[in-house]
Design a protein around this motif. Sequence first.
Motif, PDB file in Angstrom:
ATOM      1  N   ALA A 108      14.333 -31.372  12.819  1.00 44.22           N
ATOM      2  CA  ALA A 108      14.746 -30.123  12.168  1.00 44.22           C
ATOM      3  C   ALA A 108      15.058 -29.042  13.204  1.00 44.22           C
ATOM      4  CB  ALA A 108      13.663 -29.651  11.208  1.00 44.22           C
ATOM      5  N   GLU A 109      14.241 -28.953  14.250  1.00 41.78           N
ATOM      6  CA  GLU A 109      14.482 -27.959  15.296  1.00 41.78           C
ATOM      7  C   GLU A 109      15.793 -28.236  16.034  1.00 41.78           C
ATOM      8  OE1 GLU A 109      11.116 -27.803  17.909  1.00 41.78           O
ATOM      9  OE2 GLU A 109       9.725 -27.434  16.271  1.00 41.78           O
ATOM     10  N   LEU A 110      16.025 -29.488  16.373  1.00 38.57           N
ATOM     11  CA  LEU A 110      17.262 -29.851  17.068  1.00 38.57           C
ATOM     12  C   LEU A 110      18.481 -29.604  16.193  1.00 38.57           C
ATOM     13  CD1 LEU A 110      16.266 -33.148  18.917  1.00 38.57           C
ATOM     14  CD2 LEU A 110      16.792 -30.937  19.945  1.00 38.57           C
ATOM     15  N   LYS A 111      18.371 -29.936  14.917  1.00 36.52           N
ATOM     16  CA  LYS A 111      19.486 -29.726  13.996  1.00 36.52           C
ATOM     17  C   LYS A 111      19.804 -28.241  13.865  1.00 36.52           C
ATOM     18  CE  LYS A 111      21.144 -30.701   9.379  1.00 36.52           C
ATOM     19  NZ  LYS A 111      20.884 -31.316   8.090  1.00 36.52           N
ATOM     20  N   PHE A 145      40.903 -28.951  14.335  1.00 38.50           N
ATOM     21  CA  PHE A 145      40.983 -28.271  15.616  1.00 38.50           C
ATOM     22  C   PHE A 145      39.990 -28.919  16.563  1.00 38.50           C
ATOM     23  CE2 PHE A 145      42.219 -25.032  12.504  1.00 38.50           C
ATOM     24  CZ  PHE A 145      43.454 -24.694  13.008  1.00 38.50           C
ATOM     25  N   GLU A 146      40.470 -29.375  17.688  1.00 36.06           N
ATOM     26  CA  GLU A 146      39.591 -29.961  18.686  1.00 36.06           C
ATOM     27  C   GLU A 146      39.272 -28.910  19.731  1.00 36.06           C
ATOM     28  OE1 GLU A 146      40.857 -33.557  20.418  1.00 36.06           O
ATOM     29  OE2 GLU A 146      41.133 -34.568  18.499  1.00 36.06           O
ATOM     30  N   ASN A 147      38.027 -28.630  19.873  1.00 38.23           N
ATOM     31  CA  ASN A 147      37.577 -27.680  20.873  1.00 38.23           C
ATOM     32  C   ASN A 147      36.760 -28.461  21.892  1.00 38.23           C
ATOM     33  OD1 ASN A 147      36.407 -25.685  22.395  1.00 38.23           O
ATOM     34  ND2 ASN A 147      36.047 -24.350  20.632  1.00 38.23           N
ATOM     35  N   ARG A 148      37.179 -28.414  23.139  1.00 31.67           N
ATOM     36  CA  ARG A 148      36.551 -29.196  24.199  1.00 31.67           C
ATOM     37  C   ARG A 148      35.069 -28.841  24.352  1.00 31.67           C
ATOM     38  NH1 ARG A 148      37.533 -33.868  25.926  1.00 31.67           N
ATOM     39  NH2 ARG A 148      38.387 -34.045  27.987  1.00 31.67           N
ATOM     40  N   GLU A 149      34.726 -27.576  24.281  1.00 37.08           N
ATOM     41  CA  GLU A 149      33.333 -27.140  24.423  1.00 37.08           C
ATOM     42  C   GLU A 149      32.474 -27.667  23.271  1.00 37.08           C
ATOM     43  OE1 GLU A 149      33.140 -22.929  24.887  1.00 37.08           O
ATOM     44  OE2 GLU A 149      34.646 -22.941  26.481  1.00 37.08           O
ATOM     45  N   GLN A 150      33.032 -27.628  22.082  1.00 39.44           N
ATOM     46  CA  GLN A 150      32.306 -28.110  20.913  1.00 39.44           C
ATOM     47  C   GLN A 150      32.028 -29.608  21.035  1.00 39.44           C
ATOM     48  OE1 GLN A 150      34.427 -27.385  17.302  1.00 39.44           O
ATOM     49  NE2 GLN A 150      32.736 -28.010  15.999  1.00 39.44           N
ATOM     50  N   ILE A 151      32.983 -30.365  21.523  1.00 33.78           N
ATOM     51  CA  ILE A 151      32.809 -31.797  21.706  1.00 33.78           C
ATOM     52  C   ILE A 151      31.738 -32.071  22.760  1.00 33.78           C
ATOM     53  CG2 ILE A 151      33.938 -33.900  22.520  1.00 33.78           C
ATOM     54  CD1 ILE A 151      36.522 -32.790  21.237  1.00 33.78           C
ATOM     55  N   GLU A 152      31.749 -31.305  23.830  1.00 37.73           N
ATOM     56  CA  GLU A 152      30.755 -31.491  24.894  1.00 37.73           C
ATOM     57  C   GLU A 152      29.344 -31.185  24.402  1.00 37.73           C
ATOM     58  OE1 GLU A 152      31.064 -32.869  27.907  1.00 37.73           O
ATOM     59  OE2 GLU A 152      33.119 -33.301  27.282  1.00 37.73           O
ATOM     60  N   ILE A 153      29.207 -30.138  23.603  1.00 36.80           N
ATOM     61  CA  ILE A 153      27.891 -29.791  23.050  1.00 36.80           C
ATOM     62  C   ILE A 153      27.395 -30.914  22.141  1.00 36.80           C
ATOM     63  CG2 ILE A 153      26.702 -28.237  21.448  1.00 36.80           C
ATOM     64  CD1 ILE A 153      28.365 -25.962  22.640  1.00 36.80           C
ATOM     65  N   SER A 154      28.270 -31.434  21.298  1.00 38.23           N
ATOM     66  CA  SER A 154      27.886 -32.527  20.401  1.00 38.23           C
ATOM     67  C   SER A 154      27.490 -33.767  21.183  1.00 38.23           C
ATOM     68  CB  SER A 154      29.040 -32.865  19.459  1.00 38.23           C
ATOM     69  OG  SER A 154      29.326 -31.776  18.623  1.00 38.23           O
ATOM     70  N   ARG A 155      28.238 -34.085  22.207  1.00 38.69           N
ATOM     71  CA  ARG A 155      27.902 -35.256  23.031  1.00 38.69           C
ATOM     72  C   ARG A 155      26.567 -35.073  23.743  1.00 38.69           C
ATOM     73  NH1 ARG A 155      33.692 -36.790  25.741  1.00 38.69           N
ATOM     74  NH2 ARG A 155      34.556 -37.761  23.879  1.00 38.69           N
ATOM     75  N   TYR A 156      26.297 -33.853  24.191  1.00 40.17           N
ATOM     76  CA  TYR A 156      25.023 -33.586  24.863  1.00 40.17           C
ATOM     77  C   TYR A 156      23.856 -33.875  23.926  1.00 40.17           C
ATOM     78  CZ  TYR A 156      21.097 -31.114  26.814  1.00 40.17           C
ATOM     79  OH  TYR A 156      19.845 -30.805  27.272  1.00 40.17           O
ATOM     80  N   TYR A 157      23.955 -33.397  22.691  1.00 33.57           N
ATOM     81  CA  TYR A 157      22.871 -33.611  21.733  1.00 33.57           C
ATOM     82  C   TYR A 157      22.757 -35.074  21.327  1.00 33.57           C
ATOM     83  CZ  TYR A 157      21.485 -28.802  21.259  1.00 33.57           C
ATOM     84  OH  TYR A 157      20.984 -27.566  21.508  1.00 33.57           O
ATOM     85  N   GLU A 158      23.860 -35.799  21.342  1.00 32.47           N
ATOM     86  CA  GLU A 158      23.807 -37.228  21.037  1.00 32.47           C
ATOM     87  C   GLU A 158      23.099 -38.006  22.143  1.00 32.47           C
ATOM     88  OE1 GLU A 158      27.818 -38.447  20.385  1.00 32.47           O
ATOM     89  OE2 GLU A 158      27.938 -37.470  18.441  1.00 32.47           O
ATOM     90  N   ARG A 159      23.176 -37.521  23.375  1.00 35.14           N
ATOM     91  CA  ARG A 159      22.556 -38.215  24.505  1.00 35.14           C
ATOM     92  C   ARG A 159      21.069 -37.925  24.645  1.00 35.14           C
ATOM     93  NH1 ARG A 159      26.414 -35.832  28.083  1.00 35.14           N
ATOM     94  NH2 ARG A 159      28.402 -36.602  27.351  1.00 35.14           N
ATOM     95  N   LEU A 160      20.570 -36.914  23.968  1.00 34.69           N
ATOM     96  CA  LEU A 160      19.136 -36.601  24.033  1.00 34.69           C
ATOM     97  C   LEU A 160      18.331 -37.750  23.438  1.00 34.69           C
ATOM     98  CD1 LEU A 160      18.945 -32.865  22.917  1.00 34.69           C
ATOM     99  CD2 LEU A 160      18.487 -33.781  25.180  1.00 34.69           C
ATOM    100  N   PRO A 161      17.085 -37.910  23.876  1.00 30.92           N
ATOM    101  CA  PRO A 161      16.243 -38.940  23.255  1.00 30.92           C
ATOM    102  C   PRO A 161      16.065 -38.654  21.772  1.00 30.92           C
ATOM    103  CG  PRO A 161      15.203 -38.065  25.224  1.00 30.92           C
ATOM    104  CD  PRO A 161      16.397 -37.216  24.963  1.00 30.92           C
ATOM    105  N   LYS A 162      15.920 -39.701  21.001  1.00 29.52           N
ATOM    106  CA  LYS A 162      15.740 -39.557  19.560  1.00 29.52           C
ATOM    107  C   LYS A 162      14.401 -38.869  19.280  1.00 29.52           C
ATOM    108  CE  LYS A 162      19.497 -41.749  18.847  1.00 29.52           C
ATOM    109  NZ  LYS A 162      20.630 -40.918  19.108  1.00 29.52           N
ATOM    110  N   PRO A 163      14.320 -38.123  18.179  1.00 34.43           N
ATOM    111  CA  PRO A 163      13.079 -37.403  17.854  1.00 34.43           C
ATOM    112  C   PRO A 163      11.852 -38.309  17.769  1.00 34.43           C
ATOM    113  CG  PRO A 163      14.863 -36.598  16.497  1.00 34.43           C
ATOM    114  CD  PRO A 163      15.396 -37.777  17.252  1.00 34.43           C
ATOM    115  N   THR A 164      12.006 -39.540  17.305  1.00 35.07           N
ATOM    116  CA  THR A 164      10.855 -40.442  17.224  1.00 35.07           C
ATOM    117  C   THR A 164      10.334 -40.800  18.616  1.00 35.07           C
ATOM    118  OG1 THR A 164      12.378 -42.307  17.039  1.00 35.07           O
ATOM    119  CG2 THR A 164      11.441 -41.460  15.008  1.00 35.07           C
TER     120      THR A 164
END
Length: 115
Positions: free
Chosen positions: A43-46, A68-87
């Motif tokens: 919930a905190e990450l979301k 609309f593709e925003n390069r910064e937005q894509i990078e932020i999303s990819r960063y959060y996808e690479r974080l370890p899973k909450p479990t």
Amino acid sequence: MDYRKTNAPTNTVTRDVMSLCEDTGNIYESVAIIAKRANQISAELKQELTNKLQEFSSSSDSSVDEVFENREQIEISRYYERLPKPTLIATKEFEEGRIFFRDGSNDQEEAEDQF
């Protein structure tokens, strides 16, 4: 909490189940505690991700077909996808003893003894 600095693994790890139930004495209680903490972390990450992505939302009325593709937005999303899973983060916190939990069954027994 800053989840960027966590040392939790980013992939699945084989664990000794008996080591997880040392604090509680019951593996099911340990899993329930880890699951509740994982839900809190999720919930905190979301919320954090939603706040960052709202900066990129456009206020104009555009049709749904336009993307609309925003390069910064894509990078932020990819960063959060690479974080370890909450479990995995919650399990690491539990193993290190950084999760506070209270045994509710003792409170119930004390309340029954008072009557």
